[in-house]
Enzyme design. Structure first.
Site, short mmCIF file in Angstrom:
data_model
loop_
_atom_site.label_atom_id
_atom_site.label_comp_id
_atom_site.label_asym_id
_atom_site.label_seq_id
_atom_site.Cartn_x
_atom_site.Cartn_y
_atom_site.Cartn_z
N ARG A 47 42.38 34.48 44.93
CA ARG A 47 42.75 34.49 43.32
C ARG A 47 43.35 33.23 42.99
O ARG A 47 43.33 32.74 41.77
CB ARG A 47 43.49 35.87 43.14
CG ARG A 47 42.67 37.09 43.01
CD ARG A 47 43.37 38.19 42.50
NE ARG A 47 42.74 39.39 42.74
CZ ARG A 47 43.47 40.38 43.29
NH1 ARG A 47 44.74 40.36 43.26
NH2 ARG A 47 42.88 41.60 43.60
N LYS A 59 52.17 37.78 34.25
CA LYS A 59 51.86 37.21 32.80
C LYS A 59 51.63 38.34 31.69
O LYS A 59 52.22 38.42 30.74
CB LYS A 59 50.49 36.55 32.88
CG LYS A 59 49.94 35.78 31.74
CD LYS A 59 48.58 35.16 32.05
CE LYS A 59 47.74 35.79 32.29
NZ LYS A 59 46.36 35.65 31.79
N ARG A 107 53.50 45.13 49.66
CA ARG A 107 53.54 46.36 48.61
C ARG A 107 52.82 47.32 49.20
O ARG A 107 51.92 47.46 49.72
CB ARG A 107 52.89 46.09 47.24
CG ARG A 107 53.38 45.03 46.52
CD ARG A 107 52.87 44.75 44.99
NE ARG A 107 51.55 44.73 45.02
CZ ARG A 107 51.15 44.10 43.79
NH1 ARG A 107 52.08 43.86 42.85
NH2 ARG A 107 50.00 43.80 43.88
N ARG A 144 38.96 28.13 28.83
CA ARG A 144 38.72 27.94 30.29
C ARG A 144 38.20 26.47 30.46
O ARG A 144 38.20 26.16 31.67
CB ARG A 144 37.73 29.16 30.68
CG ARG A 144 38.49 30.27 30.67
CD ARG A 144 38.90 30.71 32.10
NE ARG A 144 39.83 31.70 32.06
CZ ARG A 144 39.59 33.21 32.39
NH1 ARG A 144 38.60 33.47 32.41
NH2 ARG A 144 40.47 33.83 32.35
N ARG A 174 47.04 49.02 48.42
CA ARG A 174 45.92 48.78 47.96
C ARG A 174 45.00 47.73 48.64
O ARG A 174 45.62 46.79 49.08
CB ARG A 174 46.22 48.08 46.50
CG ARG A 174 46.82 48.98 45.55
CD ARG A 174 47.39 48.39 44.18
NE ARG A 174 46.33 47.43 43.68
CZ ARG A 174 46.51 46.73 42.59
NH1 ARG A 174 47.76 46.99 41.93
NH2 ARG A 174 45.78 46.08 42.43
#
Ligand SMILES: [Zn+2]
Length: 218
Positions: free
Chosen positions: A172, A13, A127, A88, A161
């Site tokens: 998420r 995004k 990743r 929201r 990470r």
């Protein structure tokens, strides 16, 4: 042209929003950033927000609406806006209608970057980067040519990470769905929601978004 851009973390995004800013001169309004900016600039609403935050309370919808209104008032009428992270709730969605209508603006599109959750998990959890030079790799899509050796600098240490794990990604996604679930039906009822495949190549996503925006101009 005023749009809401939606997409879960990892859908790209941010990249697409900044391309709209660069290519079309649109302005991205992120409520968090605006709030911080208003506080810093000590605008009337910024001062109100500061007092609320210092008291440890949540900033009300009224303050957020005021901040968006202030931002729009400072913009040329023809400047398109990308709303990011707002609205929201249904109440905020209705506030946004009023804020826009008061300024002769309309909400033209709600564009959602759609992702396949399992593919997103694969994309994110694979990743890793070289600890020395920062070169990015992926378990499936971009491995090192020689095992455990960085192509670029020959380093042998790599890091991941801590957030790039399946549980975090799925949490998420669930948070994202919970946040957008209240507002999507409002815009679906108006037939202004478009979905773009967020798993596609970034340039393809940019083209798909352009097609949607230009379709309304024609
Ligand atoms: Zn390296």
């Amino acid at each position: 042209m005023n749009i809401i851009l939606l997409g879960p973390p990892g859908a790209g995004k941010g990249t697409q929003a900044s391309r709209l800013v660069d290519n079309r001169g649109m302005v991205q309004l992120s409520t968090g950033d605006m709030l911080r900016a208003a506080v810093k600039a000590q605008t009337p609403i910024g001062l109100k927000a500061k007092a609320v935050m210092e008291a440890g309370e949540l900033v009300s919808d009224e303050i957020v609406s005021g901040i968006i209104g202030e931002a729009l008032d400072g913009m040329a009428a023809e400047t398109g806006v990308i709303f990011d992270g707002y609205p929201r709730t249904q109440a905020q969605a209705h506030s946004l209608d009023t804020i826009l209508a008061d300024r002769g603006r309309t909400l033209d599109h709600v564009i959602e970057l759609d992702v396949d959750e399992d593919a997103l998990v694969e994309r994110i959890t694979g990743r890793f980067t070289c600890a020395s030079c920062g070169e990015g790799y992926h378990d499936m899509f971009k491995t090192t040519k020689v095992a455990d050796t960085c192509d670029k600098c020959g380093g042998h240490e790599f890091k991941r990470r801590p957030d790039d794990n399946e549980e975090t990604v799925r949490t998420r996604m669930a948070e994202y769905r919970a946040k957008t679930a209240p507002i999507l039906p409002i815009y679906e009822a108006r037939n202004i929601v478009s979905r773009v495949d967020g798993m596609a190549d970034m340039d393809e996503v940019t083209v798909a978004i352009s097609t949607i925006l230009d379709g309304a101009d024609a």
